[in-house]
Motif scaffolding. Structure first.
Motif, short mmCIF file in Angstrom:
data_model
loop_
_atom_site.label_atom_id
_atom_site.label_comp_id
_atom_site.label_asym_id
_atom_site.label_seq_id
_atom_site.Cartn_x
_atom_site.Cartn_y
_atom_site.Cartn_z
N ALA A 101 0.81 -1.22 0.00
CA ALA A 101 0.00 0.00 0.00
C ALA A 101 0.84 1.26 0.00
CB ALA A 101 -0.94 -0.01 1.21
N ASP A 102 2.09 1.16 0.42
CA ASP A 102 2.97 2.33 0.45
C ASP A 102 3.82 2.47 -0.80
OD1 ASP A 102 2.12 3.02 3.05
OD2 ASP A 102 3.49 1.53 3.92
N GLY A 103 3.64 1.58 -1.76
CA GLY A 103 4.39 1.67 -3.01
C GLY A 103 5.73 0.96 -2.99
N ALA B 40 -5.29 -8.18 3.75
CA ALA B 40 -5.93 -6.91 4.05
C ALA B 40 -5.16 -6.12 5.11
CB ALA B 40 -7.36 -7.15 4.52
N ALA B 41 -4.42 -6.81 5.99
CA ALA B 41 -3.66 -6.13 7.04
C ALA B 41 -2.30 -5.65 6.55
CB ALA B 41 -3.48 -7.07 8.24
N GLY B 42 -1.95 -5.98 5.31
CA GLY B 42 -0.66 -5.56 4.77
C GLY B 42 0.45 -6.55 5.00
N ASP B 43 0.15 -7.69 5.64
CA ASP B 43 1.16 -8.74 5.80
C ASP B 43 1.28 -9.53 4.51
OD1 ASP B 43 1.68 -8.10 8.49
OD2 ASP B 43 -0.08 -9.23 9.14
N PRO C 128 -11.85 -9.78 -1.33
CA PRO C 128 -11.95 -8.81 -0.23
C PRO C 128 -12.20 -9.42 1.14
CG PRO C 128 -13.22 -8.08 -2.13
CD PRO C 128 -12.80 -9.47 -2.42
N ASP C 129 -12.74 -10.65 1.19
CA ASP C 129 -13.01 -11.31 2.47
C ASP C 129 -11.85 -12.18 2.94
OD1 ASP C 129 -15.60 -10.23 2.63
OD2 ASP C 129 -16.38 -11.79 1.31
N GLY C 130 -10.75 -12.17 2.20
CA GLY C 130 -9.60 -12.97 2.58
C GLY C 130 -9.63 -14.39 2.05
N ASN C 131 -10.66 -14.76 1.29
CA ASN C 131 -10.69 -16.07 0.67
C ASN C 131 -9.65 -16.13 -0.45
OD1 ASN C 131 -13.10 -16.80 2.20
ND2 ASN C 131 -14.18 -15.44 0.80
N MET C 132 -9.13 -17.30 -0.71
CA MET C 132 -8.08 -17.46 -1.72
C MET C 132 -8.61 -18.19 -2.95
SD MET C 132 -4.67 -18.71 0.30
CE MET C 132 -3.96 -17.78 1.65
N TRP C 133 -8.17 -17.72 -4.10
CA TRP C 133 -8.37 -18.45 -5.36
C TRP C 133 -7.00 -18.95 -5.82
CZ3 TRP C 133 -12.83 -19.89 -7.70
CH2 TRP C 133 -14.01 -19.32 -7.20
N ILE C 134 -6.91 -20.24 -6.14
CA ILE C 134 -5.61 -20.88 -6.35
C ILE C 134 -5.57 -21.54 -7.73
CG2 ILE C 134 -4.22 -22.86 -5.61
CD1 ILE C 134 -4.94 -22.09 -2.74
N ALA C 135 -4.48 -21.31 -8.45
CA ALA C 135 -4.22 -21.98 -9.73
C ALA C 135 -3.25 -23.13 -9.46
CB ALA C 135 -3.63 -20.99 -10.74
N ASP C 136 -3.78 -24.36 -9.47
CA ASP C 136 -2.95 -25.54 -9.25
C ASP C 136 -2.64 -26.15 -10.62
OD1 ASP C 136 -1.73 -27.93 -8.55
OD2 ASP C 136 -3.01 -28.24 -6.80
N PHE C 137 -1.48 -25.79 -11.14
CA PHE C 137 -1.09 -26.20 -12.49
C PHE C 137 -0.98 -27.72 -12.59
CE2 PHE C 137 2.25 -27.15 -15.61
CZ PHE C 137 1.74 -26.52 -16.74
N GLY C 138 -0.34 -28.35 -11.60
CA GLY C 138 -0.12 -29.78 -11.65
C GLY C 138 -1.40 -30.59 -11.61
N ALA C 139 -2.38 -30.15 -10.82
CA ALA C 139 -3.65 -30.87 -10.71
C ALA C 139 -4.63 -30.50 -11.81
CB ALA C 139 -4.29 -30.59 -9.35
N MET D 112 -10.58 -17.82 11.84
CA MET D 112 -9.19 -17.71 12.29
C MET D 112 -8.34 -17.01 11.23
SD MET D 112 -9.54 -19.07 15.20
CE MET D 112 -7.83 -19.17 15.73
N GLU D 113 -7.55 -16.04 11.66
CA GLU D 113 -6.73 -15.28 10.73
C GLU D 113 -5.60 -16.12 10.14
OE1 GLU D 113 -7.23 -12.28 9.47
OE2 GLU D 113 -9.12 -12.30 10.58
N ASP D 114 -5.22 -17.21 10.81
CA ASP D 114 -4.15 -18.06 10.27
C ASP D 114 -4.68 -19.14 9.33
OD1 ASP D 114 -5.45 -19.74 12.00
OD2 ASP D 114 -3.68 -20.24 13.21
N TYR D 115 -5.99 -19.09 9.02
CA TYR D 115 -6.63 -20.03 8.09
C TYR D 115 -6.67 -21.47 8.63
CZ TYR D 115 -6.53 -16.41 4.48
OH TYR D 115 -6.74 -15.25 3.77
#
Length: 469
Positions: free
Chosen positions: A288-290, A339-342, A392-403, A414-417
Motif C-alpha cells: 500500500a505504500d508503493g 488486508a492487514a498488509g502482511d 476482499p473477504d480474505g478467501n483465496m483463489w488458487i491456480a494448481d497447475f499440476g492438478a 481464524m486469521e491463520d486459516y
C-alpha cells in the motif's frame, strides 16, 4: 570350461524360478471375478455440507475378492428405490436425495486384469440444489459389468449407501459459479496477471504466439480487445507483474531482472531494466505504500528462496543483499498481501505469513505440496501451485497447475486459516468441467465476483463469475 560350467549352474538355478513364475501366473488367473463396491456392506458413508463446504465429490470404486485374468468395464448408478430398504433396516426416516442435487460425473471405471481395485468413479453432490436442511440417502449400485460372463457379486456388498446431511445457516449466502471465456484473446503460456489502472488486465506470456515469443499484453476483460504492451527480449521470461504509480514492473525469471514500463508510453517494448543481479524471479508485488517486493524462487539444489524489498522512490539496484527482506529454507513460488498488509507466501512446504515489518520469522499457516487433497486447510495438499489471489473477504483463489484445477479456500474465523476449507471449483469431478491444461496466473476482481485465469493448453483466458443465493 569355466564358462560352460557357469552357464549350467545358472540354467539350473533358473529352473525353479521358471516353475515358480508359472505357478504364480496360475494362482493369479483364478476367476471368474467376485466383485463388490468398496466400502459397501459396512456403515454408510457420511458427508456434511455447510455454507463453507457446500458441495462434495464422492469417490466410488469396485474391488475384487477374487481376481480375473480379464479387463472388466464396470458402470455405477444411483438407485433411489433402495432408500426405503435402508430406512427399514436402520429405523430411520431419511428422504431420497433430490435428483437435481447430484450427478455421476464419472459413471464407469476399469478393473485391470489381476487387480483387486478399479479406477475411481465420481459422484458430485451440490448442496444449494437440496431444498431443505436434513439428512438424505444416496444409494449407489452396479449398473453394468462387461468383460466376463460368469462373474459373481459378494452378498450384501453391492450397494454403497451415502448419507448427505445439509446444514446451512438460515441466512447463509451460498456461492454459485459460472465459467466462460474472454472472447478474442488467445495466447500460449499465460503466466502472470495483474490489474492496470484503466481497468484492463495485464497478461504475461512465457511462450507466446509467433511474433510475441515473450510479451505482456493489455486485455479488456469484458470484450477481449487487446494489444501488446511490451515485447520482451527472446531470453526473458516475464513471470511476475505489479503496478505502482503508473509504472508496470515485470519480473524476468531467466535473466534475474526486473524491468519497468511507463504505462503512459505508446511504444510497445519501451522499457528499462531497474533491478538486476537476482536469481529465478517468479513474482512481484507492491504494498500500500508503493514498496516493491520481488520473489526469487531459489535453485533446485540448496533451495533458499528469497524476497527482496525495494522502497518506494528507490526501486533500482544491482546489489540484492542490501534489499533482502526475508529468506526461506525452501523454494518459494508466489506471494500476495492480505488486508492487514502482511505478506502471504506459498512455499514448497505450504503457506506462510510474513509480518509487514519483517520483525519476525515466517509463520506456517496451512497446506503443503506434493498432492491433490481438498477439505480442511491443515490437511490440504496442492500438486504444483503457480499463483493465488485474495478476494476482499480474505478467501483465496488458487491456480494448481499440476492438478489442472482451480481451487477456492474459504476463510473461516481464524486469521491463520487454520479453520479454512479447500474446494475444487474447476477441474476433474466438478460441475464446471475439466481443463485441457493447467492454470498458471489467476487474479480476482476488486469486489471478488470475477476471477480470471489462463488455460495452458487451450490458450484461453477464462472467467469465473461468482453469484450468491
Amino acid at each position: 570350461m569355466k564358462r560352460k560350467l557357469l552357464s549350467a549352474i545358472m540354467f539350473g538355478a533358473m529352473i525353479p524360478l521358471m516353475f515358480a513364475c508359472e505357478e504364480k501366473q496360475e494362482e493369479q488367473v483364478v476367476g471368474p471375478a467376485s466383485l463388490a463396491i468398496q466400502g459397501a456392506g459396512a456403515e454408510a458413508v457420511n458427508y456434511t455440507l455447510t455454507d463453507q463446504s457446500p458441495s462434495v465429490t464422492v469417490s466410488v470404486r469396485a474391488e475384487a475378492a477374487r481376481i480375473s485374468g480379464n479387463v472388466l468395464s464396470i458402470g455405477f448408478k444411483v438407485d433411489l428405490s433402495m432408500v426405503e430398504a435402508y430406512n427399514q433396516a436402520h429405523g430411520t426416516d431419511y428422504q431420497s436425495l433430490p435428483a437435481e442435487a447430484f450427478e455421476m460425473t464419472v459413471p464407469s471405471v476399469i478393473l485391470p486384469r489381476y487387480n483387486t481395485v478399479s479406477s475411481t468413479s465420481e459422484l458430485r453432490v451440490n448442496g444449494p440444489d437440496i431444498p431443505e436442511n436434513g439428512t438424505y440417502v444416496l444409494p449407489v449400485t452396479f449398473d453394468s459389468i462387461e468383460g466376463e460372463e460368469n462373474f459373481t457379486i459378494e452378498e450384501n456388498r453391492d450397494i454403497l449407501y451415502v448419507l448427505i446431511t445439509k446444514d446451512f445457516p438460515e441466512d447463509a449466502k451460498i456461492r454459485t459459479y459460472t465459467l466462460s471465456e474472454v472472447p478474442q484473446f488467445s495466447r500460449k503460456g499465460m503466466h502472470a496477471l495483474c490489474w492496470l489502472p484503466d481497468g484492463n488486465l495485464a497478461v504475461s506470456t512465457v511462450a507466446g504466439d509467433p511474433g510475441y515469443p515473450h510479451s505482456v499484453a493489455t486485455v479488456n476483460p469484458s470484450t477481449g480487445e487487446n494489444s501488446v504492451l511490451v515485447n520482451t527480449y527472446g531470453a526473458n521470461w516475464p513471470y511476475g507483474l505489479a503496478v505502482s504509480d503508473g509504472i508496470l514492473y515485470i519480473g524476468y525469471k531467466s535473466v534475474g531482472e526486473v524491468g519497468s514500463f511507463d504505462l503512459s508510453g505508446t511504444v510497445p517494448g519501451d522499457q528499462s531494466t531497474v533491478i538486476s543481479g537476482l536469481n529465478q524471479v517468479l513474482d512481484c508485488a507492491v504494498d500500500a505504500d508503493g514498496n516493491l517486493y520481488v520473489l526469487c524462487r531459489g535453485d533446485l539444489w540448496n533451495n533458499h528462496g528469497r524476497i527482496y524489498k525495494y522502497p518506494a522512490g528507490e526501486i533500482s539496484g544491482s546489489n540484492a543483499e542490501e534489499n533482502l527482506f526475508v529468506e526461506f529454507e525452501s523454494r518459494i513460488l508466489c506471494m500476495e498481501f492480505d488486508a492487514a498488509g502482511d505478506l502471504i507466501v506459498y512455499t514448497a512446504q505450504g503457506f506462510y505469513k510474513v509480518a509487514k515489518d519483517g520483525s519476525s520469522e515466517p509463520e506456517y499457516m496451512f497446506a503443503s505440496g506434493g498432492g491433490d487433497v481438498d477439505g480442511a486447510a491443515l490437511q490440504a495438499k496442492f500438486s504444483d501451485l503457480y499463483s493465488f489471489s485474495l478476494d476482499p473477504d480474505g478467501n483465496m483463489w488458487i491456480a494448481d497447475f499440476g492438478a489442472k484445477k482451480v481451487k477456492f479456500v474459504q476463510k473461516g474465523e481464524m486469521e491463520d486459516y487454520s479453520d479454512a476449507t479447500v474446494q475444487t471449483i474447476v477441474g476433474e469431478g466438478t460441475s464446471l468441467g475439466t481443463l485441457a491444461g493447467g492454470p498458471r496466473g489467476i487474479i480476482v476482481s476488486e469486489d471478488g465476483t470475477e476471477i480470471y485465469f489462463g488455460d495452458e493448453n487451450r490458450y484461453a483466458l477464462h472467467k469465473i463469475k461468482v453469484t450468491f443465493e
